[in-house]
Motif scaffolding. Structure first.
Motif, short mmCIF file in Angstrom:
data_model
loop_
_atom_site.label_atom_id
_atom_site.label_comp_id
_atom_site.label_asym_id
_atom_site.label_seq_id
_atom_site.Cartn_x
_atom_site.Cartn_y
_atom_site.Cartn_z
N GLU A 1 36.12 32.08 103.37
CA GLU A 1 36.02 32.07 101.92
C GLU A 1 36.49 33.39 101.35
OE1 GLU A 1 32.04 30.49 101.46
OE2 GLU A 1 32.83 28.66 102.37
N TYR B 1 34.42 17.81 96.93
CA TYR B 1 33.18 18.33 97.53
C TYR B 1 32.06 17.30 97.53
CZ TYR B 1 35.09 22.93 98.31
OH TYR B 1 35.85 23.96 98.80
N ARG C 1 34.06 26.53 100.97
CA ARG C 1 33.38 26.03 99.76
C ARG C 1 34.11 26.49 98.49
NH1 ARG C 1 28.64 23.39 102.24
NH2 ARG C 1 29.21 23.94 104.35
N ASP C 2 35.22 27.22 98.66
CA ASP C 2 35.83 27.86 97.48
C ASP C 2 37.29 27.43 97.27
OD1 ASP C 2 36.97 29.07 99.68
OD2 ASP C 2 36.99 31.07 98.77
#
Ligand code: AMP
Ligand code: GLY
Length: 427
Positions: free
Chosen positions: A219, A402, A417-418
């Motif tokens: 990330e 997501y 997650r980014d």
């Protein structure tokens, strides 16, 4: 029509999926394909190697295959299109001479210089001592590249002289085999990267929507380089003004210069660009094929039937085609990887929840998966799934991807997650 797709990644699953949306395409055969193409309706896998040109041709001739669409660079660089043509088959992807634009960085560099295409300053070396003296004179940061195909692992962006020197040693000591006979040392460019994939019939060249991918495993775009951990399109950094410049200053020049070399380049020409903070750009590399994972976000937005565009390229009538039509909005894909990737990772882990994710609206393209003996989908590679969301804007597309991922499970699943952090604040 029956179409054969060569390759086994997320890109090929996306190509097969999109081809099957065209009215004309009844059936797709993937060589060798993956768990996703095995399960898709009207699609089947054929267990041949991507460079088994004879096996692929014989199958195509015996089974009324009208078109062969080639995903990866290796068969193109080995001349699959030339081979298919010699058998009277239609292949989408450049001939061997054209594929050098990706298969040899020194060849691509000379083409860019000859064509006047903006690119990083570079020098080519055949032995380590001269290469190291050049680095000493130029200073760091500096970029060291093996000349040939190295599955995306032949480039080192060195921030210290030691790093640059060990990259040179590794290449000349044969880490990349014959890909390392030459070393290209390049000025280090700073900025944001964007991928412009274009379709060409050797005369006319039409860009697809620009895309951006996330190459680093961690990330915040940190950690080791990978084959790509996620992507999104259309990349807002490639403004219409920039795309117009790329058309005339890169794409048209490249095709014209290939033609002066007697190369009739039909297929995808992919320009990897670095956009400088001042909004200028330089070409980092050319690829002779669709990008992976860029294709997985470009094709969901394509409204023109893909097979029509591909046939227009192969039959050299792209100029007659109406402008390529696109769905509005945005697409984003998040790569679900095996724990440990890009280092060592286990295989054969059972994957669950794909249907539930798709029921929630995402499209799950398979990359490293296969069907096991019990017909379960199991992991079979580092990058396992490309969970792809679409929406009116990036917020929606990314949120959808997501949400889909929440349903999907396999032991050791890892994903960033980014994905899309650069565009989330802009649009
Ligand atoms: P290539 O295969 O030449 O595109 O290189 C792979 C990756 O290395 C690119 O996508 C960039 O992230 C990085 N890279 C290549 N050339 C340069 C350069 N001249 N300056 C900075 N980064 C580079
Ligand atoms: N996504 C980078 C590539 O396809 O080369």
């Amino acid at each position: 029509m029956k179409v054969l797709v060569v390759g086994n990644g997320g890109r090929e699953h996306a190509l097969a999926w999109k081809l099957l949306q065209s009215q004309q395409v009844e059936q797709v055969v993937c060589v060798p394909g993956n768990g996703g193409t095995a399960k898709m309706a009207n699609c089947q896998n054929l267990p041949l190697a991507v460079d088994d040109f004879d096996g692929i041709s014989q199958y195509a001739l015996a089974n009324e295959i009208s078109l062969v669409v080639v995903g990866p660079e290796v068969p193109l660089a080995k001349g699959i299109t030339d081979y298919l043509q010699a058998q009277g088959l239609m292949g989408f992807g450049p001939v061997r001479a054209g594929a050098q634009i990706e298969a040899s960085k020194t060849w691509a560099k000379s083409l860019m210089l000859e064509a006047g295409i903006p690119t990083a300053k570079a020098a080519v070396f055949t032995e380590a001592t001269a290469a190291k003296s050049y680095i000493k004179a130029q200073g760091v940061p500096i970029v060291v590249k093996a000349d040939g195909l190295a599955a995306g692992k032949g480039v080192t962006v060195a921030t210290t002289r030691e790093q640059a020197e060990s990259a040179i040693d590794a290449i000349f000591q044969g880490q990349f085999g014959s890909a390392g006979e030459f070393v290209v040392i390049e000025e280090c460019l700073i900025g944001q990267e964007v991928s412009v994939l274009a379709l060409t019939d050797g005369l006319t060249i039409r860009p697809l929507l620009p895309a951006q991918d996330h190459k680093r495993v961690g990330e915040g775009d940190t950690g080791d380089n990978t084959g790509g951990m996620g992507a999104y399109a259309p990349a807002p950094i490639a403004t219409p003004e920039l795309m117009a410049r790329v058309q005339t200053e890169v794409l048209e020049k490249a095709i014209a210069t290939l033609r002066t070399k007697g190369i009739d380049y039909r297929g995808v020409l992919y320009a990897g660009l670095m956009i400088t903070p001042a909004g200028d750009f330089k070409v980092l590399e050319f690829n002779c094929r669709f990008g992976d994972p860029e294709t997985q976000v470009i094709l969901p937005l394509l409204a023109t039937p893909l097979v029509d565009l591909i046939l227009a390229c192969v039959q050299q009538r792209l100029e007659e085609m109406p402008p390529i039509a696109w769905h509005s909005g945005a697409a984003a894909t998040v790569v679900a990887a095996s724990g440990g990737y890009p280092g060592n990772y286990p295989k054969g882990k059972v994957i669950t929840g794909i249907n539930a994710a798709e029921a929630a609206g995402v499209k799950v393209f398979h990359a490293g998966t296969k069907l096991n003996n019990q017909q379960q989908i199991v992991t079979d590679g580092g990058r396992v799934l490309n969970v792809t969301g679409t929406g009116e804007n990036f917020q929606q597309a990314i949120a959808q991807a997501y949400t889909g991922l929440k349903s999907i499970q396999f032991e050791g699943i890892y994903y960033r997650r980014d994905i899309g952090h650069r565009v989330l604040n802009e649009v």
